[in-house]
Motif scaffolding. Structure first.
Motif, PDB file in Angstrom:
ATOM      1  N   MET A 203     -46.023  -2.472 -29.305  1.00  0.00           N
ATOM      2  CA  MET A 203     -46.226  -2.616 -27.851  1.00  0.00           C
ATOM      3  C   MET A 203     -46.297  -4.098 -27.478  1.00  0.00           C
ATOM      4  SD  MET A 203     -49.185   0.175 -27.028  1.00  0.00           S
ATOM      5  CE  MET A 203     -49.300   1.705 -27.961  1.00  0.00           C
ATOM      6  N   GLY A 204     -47.029  -4.863 -28.274  1.00  0.00           N
ATOM      7  CA  GLY A 204     -47.186  -6.288 -28.009  1.00  0.00           C
ATOM      8  C   GLY A 204     -45.875  -7.041 -28.099  1.00  0.00           C
ATOM      9  N   ILE A 205     -45.038  -6.671 -29.091  1.00  0.00           N
ATOM     10  CA  ILE A 205     -43.744  -7.341 -29.260  1.00  0.00           C
ATOM     11  C   ILE A 205     -42.839  -7.083 -28.053  1.00  0.00           C
ATOM     12  CG2 ILE A 205     -41.603  -7.291 -30.592  1.00  0.00           C
ATOM     13  CD1 ILE A 205     -43.805  -8.890 -31.899  1.00  0.00           C
ATOM     14  N   ILE A 206     -42.758  -5.832 -27.635  1.00  0.00           N
ATOM     15  CA  ILE A 206     -41.903  -5.492 -26.489  1.00  0.00           C
ATOM     16  C   ILE A 206     -42.427  -6.155 -25.213  1.00  0.00           C
ATOM     17  CG2 ILE A 206     -41.060  -3.604 -25.037  1.00  0.00           C
ATOM     18  CD1 ILE A 206     -41.054  -1.824 -27.516  1.00  0.00           C
ATOM     19  N   THR A 207     -43.757  -6.155 -25.046  1.00  0.00           N
ATOM     20  CA  THR A 207     -44.352  -6.791 -23.867  1.00  0.00           C
ATOM     21  C   THR A 207     -44.081  -8.288 -23.860  1.00  0.00           C
ATOM     22  OG1 THR A 207     -46.111  -5.126 -23.809  1.00  0.00           O
ATOM     23  CG2 THR A 207     -46.514  -7.170 -22.616  1.00  0.00           C
ATOM     24  N   PRO A 219     -49.988  -9.518 -19.622  1.00  0.00           N
ATOM     25  CA  PRO A 219     -49.959  -9.150 -21.045  1.00  0.00           C
ATOM     26  C   PRO A 219     -50.269  -7.683 -21.331  1.00  0.00           C
ATOM     27  CG  PRO A 219     -52.009 -10.261 -20.538  1.00  0.00           C
ATOM     28  CD  PRO A 219     -51.181 -10.316 -19.289  1.00  0.00           C
ATOM     29  N   GLU A 220     -50.624  -6.914 -20.310  1.00  0.00           N
ATOM     30  CA  GLU A 220     -50.926  -5.491 -20.498  1.00  0.00           C
ATOM     31  C   GLU A 220     -49.627  -4.707 -20.643  1.00  0.00           C
ATOM     32  OE1 GLU A 220     -53.671  -2.379 -20.905  1.00  0.00           O
ATOM     33  OE2 GLU A 220     -54.179  -4.445 -20.420  1.00  0.00           O
ATOM     34  N   PRO A 221     -49.462  -3.895 -21.708  1.00  0.00           N
ATOM     35  CA  PRO A 221     -48.215  -3.131 -21.891  1.00  0.00           C
ATOM     36  C   PRO A 221     -47.984  -2.144 -20.749  1.00  0.00           C
ATOM     37  CG  PRO A 221     -49.512  -3.146 -23.914  1.00  0.00           C
ATOM     38  CD  PRO A 221     -50.388  -3.706 -22.841  1.00  0.00           C
ATOM     39  N   GLU A 222     -46.735  -2.017 -20.343  1.00  0.00           N
ATOM     40  CA  GLU A 222     -46.380  -1.028 -19.337  1.00  0.00           C
ATOM     41  C   GLU A 222     -46.532   0.374 -19.922  1.00  0.00           C
ATOM     42  OE1 GLU A 222     -45.703  -1.575 -16.289  1.00  0.00           O
ATOM     43  OE2 GLU A 222     -45.308  -3.732 -16.227  1.00  0.00           O
ATOM     44  N   LEU A 223     -46.712   1.368 -19.037  1.00  0.00           N
ATOM     45  CA  LEU A 223     -46.972   2.736 -19.492  1.00  0.00           C
ATOM     46  C   LEU A 223     -45.804   3.278 -20.319  1.00  0.00           C
ATOM     47  CD1 LEU A 223     -49.002   5.046 -19.424  1.00  0.00           C
ATOM     48  CD2 LEU A 223     -47.903   5.888 -17.340  1.00  0.00           C
ATOM     49  N   TRP A 224     -44.568   2.965 -19.925  1.00  0.00           N
ATOM     50  CA  TRP A 224     -43.421   3.474 -20.680  1.00  0.00           C
ATOM     51  C   TRP A 224     -43.361   2.871 -22.070  1.00  0.00           C
ATOM     52  CZ3 TRP A 224     -39.561   0.520 -22.767  1.00  0.00           C
ATOM     53  CH2 TRP A 224     -39.389  -0.777 -22.272  1.00  0.00           C
ATOM     54  N   VAL A 225     -43.830   1.636 -22.222  1.00  0.00           N
ATOM     55  CA  VAL A 225     -43.873   0.996 -23.541  1.00  0.00           C
ATOM     56  C   VAL A 225     -44.903   1.698 -24.427  1.00  0.00           C
ATOM     57  CG1 VAL A 225     -44.391  -1.149 -24.773  1.00  0.00           C
ATOM     58  CG2 VAL A 225     -43.128  -1.222 -22.619  1.00  0.00           C
ATOM     59  N   VAL A 226     -46.061   2.008 -23.852  1.00  0.00           N
ATOM     60  CA  VAL A 226     -47.108   2.712 -24.602  1.00  0.00           C
ATOM     61  C   VAL A 226     -46.606   4.075 -25.068  1.00  0.00           C
ATOM     62  CG1 VAL A 226     -49.425   3.710 -24.491  1.00  0.00           C
ATOM     63  CG2 VAL A 226     -48.965   1.531 -23.358  1.00  0.00           C
ATOM     64  N   PHE A 227     -45.973   4.820 -24.165  1.00  0.00           N
ATOM     65  CA  PHE A 227     -45.443   6.139 -24.513  1.00  0.00           C
ATOM     66  C   PHE A 227     -44.388   6.034 -25.612  1.00  0.00           C
ATOM     67  CE2 PHE A 227     -47.306   7.990 -20.671  1.00  0.00           C
ATOM     68  CZ  PHE A 227     -47.591   9.291 -21.117  1.00  0.00           C
TER      69      PHE A 227
END
Length: 416
Positions: A203-207, A219-227
Motif C-alpha cells: 500500500m505504501g509503495i503504490i501510495t 500519505p494515507e492510502p486510498e480505499l481502492w489501494v487498500v482493497f
C-alpha cells in the motif's frame, strides 16, 4: 500526464501487486507453521484461515503504509518522470530475491527485500541523499534487530509459565495437549497481525508512486489501494506457500503444543504493537525469534549456534542482495531512458517465469511441506530424556517400595 508516464505507473502498480502476492505465499504461511506441526490444524485449513485473516488485518491499520509512503525516500528530491522507474527497479529487486529464496526454501524477509530493492535502485538511479537513512535506521534496521530478540524473550517466559502453571511434564507424549485449542486462536492472531504489517508495505509503495506523479497529495492510502493489496496478499496466502511452510518432518516436528501457543502469542503481540507504531517488521524474523525462545523455555534444551548463525546470515544477506538487483535494474533505466523500463519489466517477467518453471521440477504441496521457520526450531536441541522432576522421583520411589513390599510378601508365602 504523458502517456509514457501513465504506462509506467500502470506497470509499477501491477508489479507491486505481484510482489504483494509473492509476500502472501512467501511469508504469511509461517503464521500457521506451528499449529500444523503440532496437529492443531490441517495444512489446507490453516492456510485458508490465514488468508481470510490477512484480508481482515489489512484493513485495521495504515501506519506502516504511511511510514513507507512518507518517510524512507525523500520523494521531493526525485523528478516525477524518474521516480516511477526507480520504484519499478526496486520492486524487481524485491521480487527476484523473493522468488529465488522461495525456490531454494531459504529463510528471508520479503519486507527487507522490498526495502533493499528500493534503496539500491534509488542510490543508483538518483543518489544516496534521496534516502532518509534516519528513518531507515529507526523504522527498519533497529526493529529488525530488537523485535526478534524481544519476541524470543517473551516466548521464553511464556513457555516457562505454561509448563509451570499446568503442573505437568515435558516427557508426556502430547506435551500439554490442551494447548492445541489455544494454538488455533494464537496462530489466527499471527495471521491477522501479518495483514496489519506486510500488506501495508505494498500500500505504501503504490501510495508513494501516486504522490510522486501528482495523482495524490496525502500519505494515507486510498480505499481502492487498500482493497487491492488486501485481496492480493490474501490470494497469495490461499494459493499456499507450501515450499515455505515446510512443517512436516523437520525442526518444528519437535514443537509441543505449549511451545507453539507461547511462540504464536509472542509473535502476534510483537507484530501488532509494532504495526501500531509504524514499524515495518519481518514476520519471518519475529516468528523465528519466538520459536527459538519457546524452545529454550523447555527444560533440558540447548542452542545449536551453527543453525542460528545460518539463519542470521540469511537475514543479513536479504537487504543487500535485493539492493544489488534493484541497483542493476535502475542502472538499465538510467543507461536506456527510453527502453529501460520496458526491458526491466520483461526481464522481471522472464525471471519469474523461469523460477516458477524451475520449481515445478521439485513441487512442494500440502502433503510434503516444511517451513522456513522450522529451521529456527532446529536451532534448539532438547534432550530426549530430561531429568525427572521432584514429583516424578517421588512416584518412582513409591513404586519401588511397593514392588519391594510385593516381592517380600511373595517370598514369605513361598516359605509357608
Amino acid at each position: 500526464m504523458e502517456t509514457a508516464t501513465l504506462l509506467t505507473v500502470v506497470l509499477v502498480i501491477a508489479l507491486a501487486l505481484f510482489f504483494d502476492f509473492t509476500n502472501g505465499f512467501h511469508d504469511t504461511a509461517n503464521a500457521m507453521a506451528t499449529p500444523i506441526a503440532t496437529g492443531a490444524l490441517k495444512p489446507k485449513t490453516a492456510v485458508l484461515l490465514a488468508a481470510v485473516l490477512n484480508l481482515v488485518g489489512a484493513f485495521l491499520s495504515t501506519e506502516v503504509a504511511k511510514t513507507i509512503s512518507g518517510g524512507i525516500i525523500n520523494e521531493d528530491q526525485i523528478s516525477s518522470s524518474v521516480f516511477p522507474a526507480i520504484i519499478l527497479a526496486g520492486l524487481i529487486g524485491a521480487i527476484t530475491w523473493n522468488m529465488l529464496t522461495w525456490l531454494l526454501g531459504l529463510p528471508s524477509s520479503s519486507s527487507h527485500a522490498l526495502f533493499g530493492g528500493l534503496i539500491g535502485a534509488t542510490i543508483v538511479g538518483v543518489s544516496a541523499t534521496a534516502i532518509n537513512f534516519g528513518v531507515v535506521m529507526s523504522k527498519v534496521i533497529l526493529p529488525a534487530i530488537i523485535a526478534p530478540l524481544t519476541a524470543g524473550i517473551i516466548a521464553f517466559t511464556a513457555t516457562k509459565l505454561a509448563y509451570a502453571l499446568t503442573r505437568r511434564y515435558d516427557s508426556k507424549p502430547d506435551g500439554r495437549d490442551g494447548f492445541r485449542v489455544g494454538q488455533i486462536f494464537t496462530s489466527s492472531l499471527v495471521a491477522l497481525a501479518h495483514g496489519t504489517n506486510d500488506a501495508q508495505k505494498t500500500m505504501g509503495i503504490i501510495t508513494l508512486l501516486l504522490i510522486t506523479v501528482g495523482l495524490q497529495d496525502h500519505p494515507e492510502p486510498e480505499l481502492w489501494v487498500v482493497f487491492a493489496c488486501a485481496f492480493t496478499i490474501a490470494l497469495g496466502t490461499y494459493m499456499g506457500g507450501w515450499r515455505i511452510i515446510r512443517t512436516l518432518g523437520k525442526g518444528l516436528t519437535e514443537v509441543k503444543p505449549a511451545q507453539g501457543f507461547a511462540a504464536e502469542a509472542s509473535t502476534a503481540s510483537t507484530i501488532l504493537a509494532s504495526s501500531a507504531l509504524g514499524f515495518a517488521l519481518s514476520t519471518t524474523q519475529v516468528a523465528s525469534g519466538s520459536v527459538i525462545g519457546s524452545g529454550l523455555g523447555r527444560r533440558g534444551s540447548t542452542v545449536r549456534w551453527r543453525t542460528v548463525g545460518r539463519i542470521f546470515i540469511g537475514w543479513v544477506l536479504t537487504l543487500p542482495a535485493a539492493g544489488a538487483v534493484g541497483a542493476l535494474a535502475a542502472f538499465v533505466v538510467v543507461a536506456l531512458p527510453t527502453w529501460g523500463i520496458v526491458i526491466d519489466f520483461f526481464l522481471a517477467v522472464a525471471i519469474v517465469l523461469f523460477l516458477f518453471w524451475r520449481s515445478r521440477r521439485n513441487e512442494v504441496n500440502a502433503s510434503n511441506a516444511m517451513s522456513e521457520v522450522a529451521d529456527s526450531g532446529a536451532a534448539v536441541k532438547v534432550k530426549r530424556n530430561p531429568p525427572p522432576t521432584r514429583r516424578q522421583r517421588a512416584i518412582a520411589r513409591e513404586e519401588a517400595r511397593a514392588a519391594a513390599k510385593s516381592a517380600k510378601a511373595g517370598k514369605n508365602g513361598d516359605r509357608r
